[in-house]
Design a protein around this motif. Sequence first.
Motif, PDB file in Angstrom:
ATOM      1  N   ALA A  34      23.398  82.663  40.543  1.00 53.30           N
ATOM      2  CA  ALA A  34      22.625  83.756  41.134  1.00 53.30           C
ATOM      3  C   ALA A  34      21.145  83.631  40.779  1.00 53.30           C
ATOM      4  O   ALA A  34      20.436  84.624  40.687  1.00 53.30           O
ATOM      5  CB  ALA A  34      23.171  85.098  40.676  1.00 53.30           C
ATOM      6  N   GLY A  35      20.677  82.404  40.560  1.00 53.76           N
ATOM      7  CA  GLY A  35      19.276  82.200  40.212  1.00 53.76           C
ATOM      8  C   GLY A  35      19.019  82.473  38.744  1.00 53.76           C
ATOM      9  O   GLY A  35      19.816  82.118  37.878  1.00 53.76           O
ATOM     10  N   ALA A  36      17.898  83.137  38.456  1.00 53.28           N
ATOM     11  CA  ALA A  36      17.536  83.440  37.073  1.00 53.28           C
ATOM     12  C   ALA A  36      18.568  84.372  36.453  1.00 53.28           C
ATOM     13  O   ALA A  36      18.925  85.393  37.037  1.00 53.28           O
ATOM     14  CB  ALA A  36      16.147  84.064  37.029  1.00 53.28           C
TER      15      ALA A  36
ATOM     16  N   VAL B 124      27.942  68.505  33.495  1.00 52.36           N
ATOM     17  CA  VAL B 124      27.937  69.454  32.381  1.00 52.36           C
ATOM     18  C   VAL B 124      26.510  69.965  32.182  1.00 52.36           C
ATOM     19  O   VAL B 124      25.607  69.201  31.830  1.00 52.36           O
ATOM     20  CB  VAL B 124      28.455  68.802  31.086  1.00 52.36           C
ATOM     21  CG1 VAL B 124      28.361  69.788  29.920  1.00 52.36           C
ATOM     22  CG2 VAL B 124      29.901  68.341  31.266  1.00 52.36           C
ATOM     23  N   LEU B 125      26.309  71.250  32.426  1.00 54.50           N
ATOM     24  CA  LEU B 125      24.987  71.870  32.350  1.00 54.50           C
ATOM     25  C   LEU B 125      24.846  72.617  31.028  1.00 54.50           C
ATOM     26  O   LEU B 125      25.610  73.535  30.735  1.00 54.50           O
ATOM     27  CB  LEU B 125      24.783  72.828  33.523  1.00 54.50           C
ATOM     28  CG  LEU B 125      23.455  73.596  33.568  1.00 54.50           C
ATOM     29  CD1 LEU B 125      22.284  72.629  33.685  1.00 54.50           C
ATOM     30  CD2 LEU B 125      23.459  74.585  34.732  1.00 54.50           C
ATOM     31  N   VAL B 126      23.855  72.211  30.236  1.00 54.64           N
ATOM     32  CA  VAL B 126      23.620  72.811  28.922  1.00 54.64           C
ATOM     33  C   VAL B 126      22.396  73.725  28.996  1.00 54.64           C
ATOM     34  O   VAL B 126      21.356  73.338  29.515  1.00 54.64           O
ATOM     35  CB  VAL B 126      23.398  71.727  27.854  1.00 54.64           C
ATOM     36  CG1 VAL B 126      23.224  72.359  26.472  1.00 54.64           C
ATOM     37  CG2 VAL B 126      24.550  70.730  27.847  1.00 54.64           C
ATOM     38  N   SER B 127      22.553  74.940  28.481  1.00 58.05           N
ATOM     39  CA  SER B 127      21.461  75.917  28.442  1.00 58.05           C
ATOM     40  C   SER B 127      21.219  76.277  26.980  1.00 58.05           C
ATOM     41  O   SER B 127      21.702  77.305  26.488  1.00 58.05           O
ATOM     42  CB  SER B 127      21.827  77.166  29.256  1.00 58.05           C
ATOM     43  OG  SER B 127      22.207  76.832  30.578  1.00 58.05           O
TER      44      SER B 127
ATOM     45  N   PHE C 287      20.709  79.322  37.284  1.00 59.49           N
ATOM     46  CA  PHE C 287      21.865  78.722  37.936  1.00 59.49           C
ATOM     47  C   PHE C 287      21.633  78.805  39.439  1.00 59.49           C
ATOM     48  O   PHE C 287      21.542  79.901  39.995  1.00 59.49           O
ATOM     49  CB  PHE C 287      23.146  79.454  37.544  1.00 59.49           C
ATOM     50  CG  PHE C 287      23.440  79.405  36.069  1.00 59.49           C
ATOM     51  CD1 PHE C 287      23.735  78.203  35.457  1.00 59.49           C
ATOM     52  CD2 PHE C 287      23.413  80.553  35.301  1.00 59.49           C
ATOM     53  CE1 PHE C 287      24.002  78.142  34.098  1.00 59.49           C
ATOM     54  CE2 PHE C 287      23.673  80.513  33.946  1.00 59.49           C
ATOM     55  CZ  PHE C 287      23.963  79.298  33.333  1.00 59.49           C
ATOM     56  N   PRO C 288      21.508  77.667  40.118  1.00 63.20           N
ATOM     57  CA  PRO C 288      21.195  77.654  41.551  1.00 63.20           C
ATOM     58  C   PRO C 288      22.078  78.606  42.348  1.00 63.20           C
ATOM     59  O   PRO C 288      23.311  78.595  42.188  1.00 63.20           O
ATOM     60  CB  PRO C 288      21.449  76.197  41.946  1.00 63.20           C
ATOM     61  CG  PRO C 288      21.155  75.433  40.689  1.00 63.20           C
ATOM     62  CD  PRO C 288      21.673  76.311  39.582  1.00 63.20           C
ATOM     63  N   PRO C 289      21.475  79.444  43.174  1.00 57.33           N
ATOM     64  CA  PRO C 289      22.248  80.413  43.968  1.00 57.33           C
ATOM     65  C   PRO C 289      23.361  79.738  44.766  1.00 57.33           C
ATOM     66  O   PRO C 289      23.146  78.735  45.439  1.00 57.33           O
ATOM     67  CB  PRO C 289      21.191  81.022  44.888  1.00 57.33           C
ATOM     68  CG  PRO C 289      19.921  80.897  44.125  1.00 57.33           C
ATOM     69  CD  PRO C 289      20.022  79.567  43.414  1.00 57.33           C
ATOM     70  N   GLY C 290      24.546  80.300  44.655  1.00 55.39           N
ATOM     71  CA  GLY C 290      25.682  79.782  45.409  1.00 55.39           C
ATOM     72  C   GLY C 290      26.453  78.671  44.725  1.00 55.39           C
ATOM     73  O   GLY C 290      27.582  78.368  45.121  1.00 55.39           O
ATOM     74  N   ALA C 291      25.849  78.048  43.702  1.00 51.13           N
ATOM     75  CA  ALA C 291      26.539  76.962  43.010  1.00 51.13           C
ATOM     76  C   ALA C 291      27.771  77.508  42.286  1.00 51.13           C
ATOM     77  O   ALA C 291      27.723  78.567  41.673  1.00 51.13           O
ATOM     78  CB  ALA C 291      25.605  76.284  42.017  1.00 51.13           C
ATOM     79  N   LEU C 292      28.870  76.768  42.357  1.00 52.43           N
ATOM     80  CA  LEU C 292      30.097  77.163  41.665  1.00 52.43           C
ATOM     81  C   LEU C 292      30.085  76.554  40.275  1.00 52.43           C
ATOM     82  O   LEU C 292      29.941  75.336  40.118  1.00 52.43           O
ATOM     83  CB  LEU C 292      31.322  76.691  42.446  1.00 52.43           C
ATOM     84  CG  LEU C 292      32.695  77.054  41.873  1.00 52.43           C
ATOM     85  CD1 LEU C 292      32.844  78.567  41.732  1.00 52.43           C
ATOM     86  CD2 LEU C 292      33.802  76.506  42.773  1.00 52.43           C
TER      87      LEU C 292
ATOM     88  N   PHE D 290      12.704  72.506  39.816  1.00 55.89           N
ATOM     89  CA  PHE D 290      11.855  71.341  39.551  1.00 55.89           C
ATOM     90  C   PHE D 290      11.115  71.417  38.217  1.00 55.89           C
ATOM     91  O   PHE D 290      10.932  70.392  37.540  1.00 55.89           O
ATOM     92  CB  PHE D 290      10.854  71.150  40.676  1.00 55.89           C
ATOM     93  CG  PHE D 290      11.474  70.831  42.010  1.00 55.89           C
ATOM     94  CD1 PHE D 290      12.841  70.611  42.136  1.00 55.89           C
ATOM     95  CD2 PHE D 290      10.691  70.751  43.149  1.00 55.89           C
ATOM     96  CE1 PHE D 290      13.419  70.320  43.360  1.00 55.89           C
ATOM     97  CE2 PHE D 290      11.260  70.466  44.386  1.00 55.89           C
ATOM     98  CZ  PHE D 290      12.621  70.253  44.496  1.00 55.89           C
ATOM     99  N   ALA D 291      10.661  72.590  37.835  1.00 53.00           N
ATOM    100  CA  ALA D 291       9.841  72.718  36.626  1.00 53.00           C
ATOM    101  C   ALA D 291      10.638  73.130  35.393  1.00 53.00           C
ATOM    102  O   ALA D 291      10.067  73.314  34.319  1.00 53.00           O
ATOM    103  CB  ALA D 291       8.724  73.722  36.870  1.00 53.00           C
ATOM    104  N   ILE D 292      11.955  73.243  35.528  1.00 51.36           N
ATOM    105  CA  ILE D 292      12.764  73.703  34.394  1.00 51.36           C
ATOM    106  C   ILE D 292      12.885  72.593  33.350  1.00 51.36           C
ATOM    107  O   ILE D 292      13.360  71.495  33.637  1.00 51.36           O
ATOM    108  CB  ILE D 292      14.169  74.136  34.870  1.00 51.36           C
ATOM    109  CG1 ILE D 292      14.063  75.373  35.767  1.00 51.36           C
ATOM    110  CG2 ILE D 292      15.073  74.433  33.671  1.00 51.36           C
ATOM    111  CD1 ILE D 292      15.380  75.804  36.371  1.00 51.36           C
TER     112      ILE D 292
END
Length: 206
Positions: A57-59, A22-25, A39-44, A10-12
């Motif tokens: 795996a999260g952070a 498409v997720l940009v970091s 990256f949300p845990p479990g998301a492919l 939520f705060a990212i």
Amino acid sequence: YAFPRDAATFAIDSQFLFGPSVLVSPVLAENATAVDAYFPPGALLYDFHTLAASRGAGATTLAGVDFTSIPVSILGGAVLPLRAAGASTTTALRRTDFELVVAPAADGTAAGALYLDDGVSVVPARTTEVAFTFARGRLTVEGHFGYATSVDVKRVRFAGVEKAPGGVRLNGKVVEKSKVTFDEETGVLDVSLGIPFDSGFTVELN
């Protein structure tokens, strides 16, 4: 909005979605060679550049980021219609062939869409609207091709493939083995097509 059940997102404000998948970091610190991402845990997810699959795996710290790279990921479940090569102008890009990237979700399905018009008219006289669906090893491309693309579909790239298929069929006909390559390390299957992008078609992995 994309992960409403994961309060950690939520705060990212240092990552963003470009479209729905498409997720940009991005690199935000001067001279940084690594990026702190979530990256949300479990998301492919699939690396946009290599199409290698991974599970969230999260952070996470993304290392080895240089001055010319931006970490980009594809969320599982997408079919992305991309240009096969870049160009310096919109006019030149419109003369460049397409390639399709199939990045399945955990259940093996994916979907996407493409809209095209002349890019100039306020009310285009002709449009092309295409839907892409992938399930059970079969990619289906169908839609209305009112605006001529005047280019080909150069290839289809299937990500997350566990093993090389016994064969590949285009519209029911066997694709020559020389046009099919499989990378065991990344799990990417490339199928060269070179067909006009003016009608629907199917690509099936057997």
